[in-house]
Every structure is written in structure tokens, then in C-alpha cells.
Design a protein around this motif. Sequence first.
Motif, PDB file in Angstrom:
ATOM      1  N   GLY A  36       0.801  -1.210   0.000  1.00  0.00           N
ATOM      2  CA  GLY A  36       0.000   0.000   0.000  1.00  0.00           C
ATOM      3  C   GLY A  36       0.837   1.265   0.000  1.00  0.00           C
ATOM      4  N   GLU A  37       2.040   1.203  -0.604  1.00  0.00           N
ATOM      5  CA  GLU A  37       2.981   2.328  -0.691  1.00  0.00           C
ATOM      6  C   GLU A  37       3.697   2.636   0.624  1.00  0.00           C
ATOM      7  OE1 GLU A  37       4.087   3.663  -3.549  1.00  0.00           O
ATOM      8  OE2 GLU A  37       2.802   2.120  -4.433  1.00  0.00           O
ATOM      9  N   MET A  38       3.645   1.702   1.589  1.00  0.00           N
ATOM     10  CA  MET A  38       4.479   1.838   2.777  1.00  0.00           C
ATOM     11  C   MET A  38       5.946   1.966   2.376  1.00  0.00           C
ATOM     12  SD  MET A  38       3.033  -0.987   5.507  1.00  0.00           S
ATOM     13  CE  MET A  38       4.417  -0.724   6.630  1.00  0.00           C
ATOM     14  N   GLY A  39       6.659   2.870   3.009  1.00  0.00           N
ATOM     15  CA  GLY A  39       8.078   3.015   2.747  1.00  0.00           C
ATOM     16  C   GLY A  39       8.400   3.621   1.397  1.00  0.00           C
ATOM     17  N   ARG A  40       7.382   4.064   0.694  1.00  0.00           N
ATOM     18  CA  ARG A  40       7.586   4.688  -0.617  1.00  0.00           C
ATOM     19  C   ARG A  40       6.871   6.042  -0.663  1.00  0.00           C
ATOM     20  NH1 ARG A  40       6.237  -1.051  -3.270  1.00  0.00           N
ATOM     21  NH2 ARG A  40       8.315  -1.950  -3.317  1.00  0.00           N
ATOM     22  N   GLU A  41       5.537   5.984  -0.657  1.00  0.00           N
ATOM     23  CA  GLU A  41       4.766   7.231  -0.659  1.00  0.00           C
ATOM     24  C   GLU A  41       4.719   7.851   0.732  1.00  0.00           C
ATOM     25  OE1 GLU A  41       0.112   8.290  -1.261  1.00  0.00           O
ATOM     26  OE2 GLU A  41       1.027   7.093  -2.856  1.00  0.00           O
ATOM     27  N   PHE A  42       4.763   7.013   1.766  1.00  0.00           N
ATOM     28  CA  PHE A  42       4.800   7.480   3.153  1.00  0.00           C
ATOM     29  C   PHE A  42       5.740   6.570   3.939  1.00  0.00           C
ATOM     30  CE2 PHE A  42       1.148   4.711   2.549  1.00  0.00           C
ATOM     31  CZ  PHE A  42       1.273   3.779   3.574  1.00  0.00           C
ATOM     32  N   ASP A  43       6.142   7.013   5.126  1.00  0.00           N
ATOM     33  CA  ASP A  43       7.148   6.290   5.901  1.00  0.00           C
ATOM     34  C   ASP A  43       6.642   4.916   6.327  1.00  0.00           C
ATOM     35  OD1 ASP A  43       8.991   8.298   5.663  1.00  0.00           O
ATOM     36  OD2 ASP A  43       8.533   9.215   7.601  1.00  0.00           O
ATOM     37  N   GLY A  44       7.579   3.954   6.329  1.00  0.00           N
ATOM     38  CA  GLY A  44       7.230   2.561   6.579  1.00  0.00           C
ATOM     39  C   GLY A  44       7.720   2.034   7.916  1.00  0.00           C
ATOM     40  N   GLY A  45       8.097   0.750   7.916  1.00  0.00           N
ATOM     41  CA  GLY A  45       8.272   0.001   9.151  1.00  0.00           C
ATOM     42  C   GLY A  45       9.621   0.060   9.823  1.00  0.00           C
ATOM     43  N   TYR A  46      10.630   0.747   9.262  1.00  0.00           N
ATOM     44  CA  TYR A  46      11.954   0.813   9.882  1.00  0.00           C
ATOM     45  C   TYR A  46      11.962   1.883  10.984  1.00  0.00           C
ATOM     46  CZ  TYR A  46      14.097  -1.619   5.775  1.00  0.00           C
ATOM     47  OH  TYR A  46      14.457  -2.498   4.779  1.00  0.00           O
ATOM     48  N   ALA A  47      11.124   1.756  11.959  1.00  0.00           N
ATOM     49  CA  ALA A  47      10.994   2.777  12.996  1.00  0.00           C
ATOM     50  C   ALA A  47      10.297   2.188  14.216  1.00  0.00           C
ATOM     51  CB  ALA A  47      10.190   3.972  12.474  1.00  0.00           C
ATOM     52  N   GLU A  48      10.332   2.939  15.310  1.00  0.00           N
ATOM     53  CA  GLU A  48       9.649   2.490  16.520  1.00  0.00           C
ATOM     54  C   GLU A  48       8.138   2.662  16.412  1.00  0.00           C
ATOM     55  OE1 GLU A  48      12.775   2.961  20.143  1.00  0.00           O
ATOM     56  OE2 GLU A  48      11.992   4.861  19.345  1.00  0.00           O
ATOM     57  N   TYR A  49       7.704   3.623  15.609  1.00  0.00           N
ATOM     58  CA  TYR A  49       6.277   3.828  15.356  1.00  0.00           C
ATOM     59  C   TYR A  49       6.072   4.082  13.866  1.00  0.00           C
ATOM     60  CZ  TYR A  49       5.510   4.409  20.375  1.00  0.00           C
ATOM     61  OH  TYR A  49       5.439   4.196  21.744  1.00  0.00           O
ATOM     62  N   ALA A  50       4.908   3.661  13.360  1.00  0.00           N
ATOM     63  CA  ALA A  50       4.540   3.929  11.971  1.00  0.00           C
ATOM     64  C   ALA A  50       3.106   4.420  11.929  1.00  0.00           C
ATOM     65  CB  ALA A  50       4.693   2.669  11.118  1.00  0.00           C
ATOM     66  N   LEU A  51       2.873   5.506  11.210  1.00  0.00           N
ATOM     67  CA  LEU A  51       1.512   5.999  10.985  1.00  0.00           C
ATOM     68  C   LEU A  51       1.016   5.378   9.686  1.00  0.00           C
ATOM     69  CD1 LEU A  51      -0.708   7.951  12.013  1.00  0.00           C
ATOM     70  CD2 LEU A  51       0.232   9.638  10.394  1.00  0.00           C
ATOM     71  N   LEU A  52      -0.046   4.566   9.801  1.00  0.00           N
ATOM     72  CA  LEU A  52      -0.478   3.753   8.662  1.00  0.00           C
ATOM     73  C   LEU A  52      -1.956   3.979   8.366  1.00  0.00           C
ATOM     74  CD1 LEU A  52       1.236   0.407   9.740  1.00  0.00           C
ATOM     75  CD2 LEU A  52       2.106   2.114   8.128  1.00  0.00           C
ATOM     76  N   PRO A  53      -2.331   3.900   7.086  1.00  0.00           N
ATOM     77  CA  PRO A  53      -3.757   3.984   6.742  1.00  0.00           C
ATOM     78  C   PRO A  53      -4.527   2.844   7.392  1.00  0.00           C
ATOM     79  CG  PRO A  53      -2.372   4.171   4.775  1.00  0.00           C
ATOM     80  CD  PRO A  53      -1.470   3.749   5.892  1.00  0.00           C
ATOM     81  N   ASN A  54      -5.691   3.146   7.923  1.00  0.00           N
ATOM     82  CA  ASN A  54      -6.499   2.106   8.561  1.00  0.00           C
ATOM     83  C   ASN A  54      -6.793   0.950   7.613  1.00  0.00           C
ATOM     84  OD1 ASN A  54      -6.636   3.562  10.964  1.00  0.00           O
ATOM     85  ND2 ASN A  54      -8.517   4.628  10.363  1.00  0.00           N
ATOM     86  N   ALA A  55      -6.908   1.248   6.323  1.00  0.00           N
ATOM     87  CA  ALA A  55      -7.230   0.207   5.345  1.00  0.00           C
ATOM     88  C   ALA A  55      -6.137  -0.852   5.241  1.00  0.00           C
ATOM     89  CB  ALA A  55      -7.483   0.835   3.973  1.00  0.00           C
ATOM     90  N   LEU A  56      -4.922  -0.538   5.708  1.00  0.00           N
ATOM     91  CA  LEU A  56      -3.826  -1.512   5.626  1.00  0.00           C
ATOM     92  C   LEU A  56      -3.741  -2.433   6.837  1.00  0.00           C
ATOM     93  CD1 LEU A  56      -0.709   0.357   4.155  1.00  0.00           C
ATOM     94  CD2 LEU A  56      -2.406  -1.040   2.978  1.00  0.00           C
TER      95      LEU A  56
END
Length: 331
Positions: free
Chosen positions: A91-111
Amino acid sequence: MSATMRAAVCLGPGGPETLEVREVPVPAVRDGWSLVRVMGAGLNRSELRTRQGHSPNVVFPRVLGIECVGVVAASTDPAVPEGTTVAAVMGEMGREFDGGYAEYALLPNALLMPVATTLPWDVLAALPETYLTAQGALDALDALGAGPGGGRLLVRGGTSSVGMAALSIASAHGLEIAATTRQKDRIDALAAAGAAHVLVDTGGSLAEDVRAIWPEGPDHVLDLVGAATAVDSLRLARRGGTVCVAGSLSGWAIPDFQPVAMIPSGTRLTAFHSDDLKGAAGAALLRRIVRQVEAGVYRPNIDRVFALADVVAAHRHMENDQATGKVVLIP
């Protein structure tokens, strides 16, 4: 919750050294997005290509990571309240918006894919992208419906994380499996993962080795090497067989591809993209996979676990083809 977090930030296109662990603000929750405390993130070769500058439209600096598992820390979705264990992929994690290489990730609810499990975080982190891709590709091949003794499967790129997952799933369904590796010291690992036959790929055609096992060829070929081997895979499959390209270890494009000349009559070519199983589309399947791992039917196939602080070493390990199975990052 602290106002800041540690994240591995890719500062720009280049080598592993472009990844730098920094203290950055925790993302602010907004409508339609929830904050996840990341407990583990599987590493993927597509992240190497993004880091190298090969992913179109990626703006640096960027926190990479096309998947993660963790706990919802702040929710805007009543169906996924705070404290829920979740996974997320693509869902464009780590590309269009920041992904999982972190202590927290802000993610779309749909994902967000809720999952209840007793698995350790490193094991759970090894599953989502890898097993969803493997399952989706095997389904695209229609390889799992015949039951024990009902099919012959060739997995090219068998020691990749998706390859090892595919071996686990296919062997549990009773398929006869051949798998390839470029390194002789990985033969035992592939045999232990479920391959009845292991072929050492020296870079040429595998025709002689495959025909020695299966004179008519395999019924199904799962090609995770991709561009460099897809045409050869089409020639290896039996007439009426199917090749599924579901990986890009050798790149994205097949140069000078001529379908009529290169696809043998009656042989089918298909593909699978893991974005098809993101969010709700993959949630039930992921829960089923987790239950199979908990029961010992499927294996997580973890190669190594790295701390977030060691992300540069993790990328070097992956880029140098040292991994047999999944590399996991633990924040």
C-alpha cells in the motif's frame, strides 16, 4: 508516549550507508490513519531497490519498510482499537509514506490486519509479506488443489524468503518440489525446507537437470528470480503447465520480450503481486497462516534478526545474498 522515536532514515539513493538511525518526531495521528508501535519489520529486496533509487516517485529522506507488525498505539478506527496486534504490508508503505523501519509507523487504517497470536514478535514479523506472497503465487499457479502426489513444482530462487515460504506451504500440501540455489552450501537448507530435489543454478538453462528429474517438465514453476530466468522457465514447464513470476531478484524487465516466440504453445504465463493481498484482502489469509505456523505445519524460516541500530549491516547482509530465508528488523 514520548514525542520522539528512533527511525532508520534513508537520506538519499545509494548504498547501505545512506541509512541512518535518527531521533525523529512520532507521527501525529490524523483521520483515516492509526499509529502503530512497531515490534518487528521483515526486510525485503524491494527496499534495496528503493534505497538504490530505483523506485519511481520516492522522495527522500524516507523511512523504508513495506511491512511491519506491532500494536495499535493510537486508533482512529473503532474496529481496530488501541492495543490490537496488527500487521501491515504494501500500500505504498516506505515509498509514498514512511514505513516500518521505525519504533512507530503511521499507517492507513485500510492496511491494518488484526491478528491474535502467541508467536514471538520476530516470528510474526517474518510472515506477512513473505507468506502472503508465497500463498498468492501458489494460488495463481493453481498448484495446491490436487492433493498429495498431484503436482510437480519448481521454485526458482528457493533460498529467498518467499521461496522458503513457498516450500513450506507446498510441502504441507504434498507437492513434489524441486528448488534452485546458486550456492552449494544451501542445498541442505532447501532439503530441510521441503525440497525433494535441489538444483544448483550456474546461470545457464536448467533444462538438463530438470529433465533428469521430470522428463516432461514441472507442472508449475514459481519464478522468484524473475526477469533473467522467466523465458527459460517457460521452456522448462511441461506443455499445458504454468509459470508464475512473483519475484524480481534479477530486476523488473525482460529485455526484448516476444510473447509469440518465447511462450511455448499451451504454456501459461502469469504473475502475482503482493499488493493484491494488502489490508482486508489478506487479513483472513494471514490469520490462517499464523495458525499453521503456531501448529508447526508451516515454518517461519528466519535467517537473522537485526536490531534497528544495525540496519546498515542488515541491508549489507541482504544485498550480498547472504540470507537463506527472512531477515527481520526489531526496533
